[in-house]
Structure formats: C-alpha cells, structure tokens
Motif scaffolding. Structure first.
Motif, short mmCIF file in Angstrom:
data_model
loop_
_atom_site.label_atom_id
_atom_site.label_comp_id
_atom_site.label_asym_id
_atom_site.label_seq_id
_atom_site.Cartn_x
_atom_site.Cartn_y
_atom_site.Cartn_z
N GLY A 104 47.65 69.62 31.54
CA GLY A 104 46.52 70.61 31.73
C GLY A 104 47.06 72.03 32.04
O GLY A 104 48.35 72.23 32.00
N HIS A 126 41.79 69.31 29.84
CA HIS A 126 41.95 68.31 30.72
C HIS A 126 41.25 67.28 30.53
O HIS A 126 41.64 66.23 30.59
CB HIS A 126 41.43 68.83 32.28
N LYS A 177 38.11 68.23 36.40
CA LYS A 177 38.75 67.36 37.09
C LYS A 177 37.72 66.21 37.71
O LYS A 177 38.11 65.12 38.06
CB LYS A 177 39.58 67.88 38.27
#
Length: 303
Positions: A104, A126, A177
């Motif tokens: 990432g 990500h 995330k």
C-alpha cells in the motif's frame, strides 16, 4: 536461522515486502522455516514507479541467512499481476499456504482538497490489491480442496487504526482500510469451507507511511525496546500463518510494540423499539438516550 520453525515447509506470499513491515514479515517467515515470495514493485511513498528492486534485496537477505525466497515485481491491484503472483508461488515452491496482504501507499490530504485521482489510486492499491490477490489465492485453494488434497490456508490482511477509528487527512486511506476489515469478515465466512482462515491486523509501527505520524517516537528509546520497530508486528503475523492458528478466523488484531489486542468492531447496540413506525419529531430524545447509554466511540486520529 534459529527462530522456532513454526512455519517449516509452508509457502508464503508477502506483498509490499521490500521495505518496512512487509520486509519484517518476509524475514520473520523465512526465519520460521517458510519459503517466501517477496512481492514489491519498488514504488515511492505515493505509489510512483522507481527503478529500485527492494524485493530482490530482501530475497538476498533471506538467502544469506539460509532461507528460500523468490522476488516478484507484479502490481497486486492488476488482475493478471495478482494471478501471476499466486502462480509464481506454486511454480517456485510447489504450493501456496499463506497470503499476507501488506502492500500500500498513501496520498494524504484533507477531504475538501482530495482529488479523484488521489482517491482512486489509494483505494485501488489497498482495497482492490487485497481483493485481487485473495481472489486468485482462493481459486487455487478451492481447486485443491475439490481435488481432495488437504488445504490449511491462511490469509492475513492489513487494515489500520485509520480504518477502524478514522484519521483526519486520510479519508481515502481510512475508507480503504475499513473496507479491508469488512472484506476480511466476509471472506472468513466464505472461505472456511475450503480450509482457509482469514484474519487482519491493524499495526502501529514506524514505516515510510507513518514516519511523520510517529516523528516524536523516532529517537532511540532509553529502555532499549523500540516499540515502533516494524519487526514487532511480525510475530503475530507469523503465528497467524502457521498451522497453530487453524481455529482463529474472522478477527482483526491491533498490534503495537509488545501489545496485541482484538479490535471489538461494530456490534449491535441495545435498540429502542416503538413497535411501530417512528414519527421523526419523536426521535430526538430517543437518539439522545441511545447515545447516553452507549460506550463512547474511539476518538478519530488527529481530531
């Protein structure tokens, strides 16, 4: 390598393993007896391409210590690149046991100034980067299970406190995330039938992405224990990748220094039930009472 060989004979992919936490994972898995595919495209902090070959350097480190490793330079968010990555593990070492999604980068900016490209780039590497590698790995494991061959697979994803609690100036990164945490829960439920566990970590450590956040912790600690060293995160990841962790799936762990904790996640709160449709004018005191009874949320980083 004299670390206890709890991953002896296992084959592991670690993405973004050329530097920082990923490099620490690759070295720790090798020390625990695993053969490692070291994936890294050699990008800058914001994802720009470079001519650097950090994956090859980590492979050389592992081999110098008596371990087995191969380098991979594929982009994990490219569909065919993710396929090649999984295939390389099988071709090089005969199988795949563990996928560690770590790759990432960040493009931090307050949301009011965030561009579409900055959003897309971070979410791509990500969130899509986790999905693409997982998709090709589970395709391999499902085929193995259907062929009657035993599967004891592991996926360890990398979320973040920015995704679990939010982080000012990181809406793109935090959203990706948070998505990874949700993806982990869904995949754990779907993959169990094939003998594959799926967990995630939310690490706090000193890397290129966090050096400004932890600037006040960069000095050498007086105690001799560097709580921000990326190597502190890897022992849990290695254990999660071992055969010992077969009973653990669908969990998100927070890891920092010598601390390991389970993130509690979203849970159903105690409802206020009218037994019929609410009138909007009635809901002010109802919502106030629900908030008063609830545990306060964790503060957003930087707020």
């Amino acid at each position: 390598m004299d670390t206890e060989q709890i991953c002896a004979g296992r084959v592991v992919i670690v993405t973004g393993a050329g530097r920082g936490i990923g490099r620490a994972h690759a070295l720790a898995f090798a020390a625990a007896g695993a053969s490692v595919v070291v994936n890294d495209i050699g990008s800058t902090l914001d994802g720009a391409s470079t001519a650097e070959t950090p994956a090859a350097q980590v492979v050389a480190e592992i081999e110098a210590l008596g371990g087995r490793a191969v380098a991979n330079g594929d982009d994990v968010a490219d569909w065919e690149g993710a396929r090649r990555l999984v295939r390389q593990a099988v071709d090089a070492f005969g199988k795949l046991d563990v996928l560690v999604n770590n790759a990432g980068f960040v493009r931090d900016r307050m949301l009011v100034n965030l561009s579409e490209d900055e959003w897309d780039a971070v979410v791509r590497v990500h969130l899509k980067g986790h999905f693409a590698t997982m998709r090709h790995a589970i395709e391999y494991w499902r085929a193995e299970a259907k062929a009657g061959r035993p599967v004891d697979g592991r996926i360890i994803n990398t979320s973040s406190g920015a995704g679990l609690q939010g982080s000012v100036g990181q809406s793109n990164y935090g959203a990706a995330k948070a998505g990874i945490a949700g993806l982990t829960l869904t995949a754990a439920a779907e993959f169990a039938r094939y003998g594959v566990t799926v967990n995630a970590i939310a690490p706090s450590a000193r890397t290129r992405m966090t050096e400004t956040v932890f600037a006040d912790m960069m000095a050498a600690p007086e105690s001799g224990f560097d709580a921000m060293a990326p190597e502190n995160v890897s022992p849990l990841v290695v254990w999660l990748g071992s055969v010992q962790s077969a009973a653990v799936t669908g969990r998100v762990f927070e890891v920092e220094g010598g601390k390991v904790a389970l993130a509690d996640g979203w849970r159903h709160g105690e409802p206020a039930d009218r037994g019929a449709r609410w009138d909007p004018a009635e809901l002010g005191p109802v919502v106030a009472d629900l908030i008063a009874k609830a545990t306060p949320p964790e503060p957003v980083y930087g707020a």
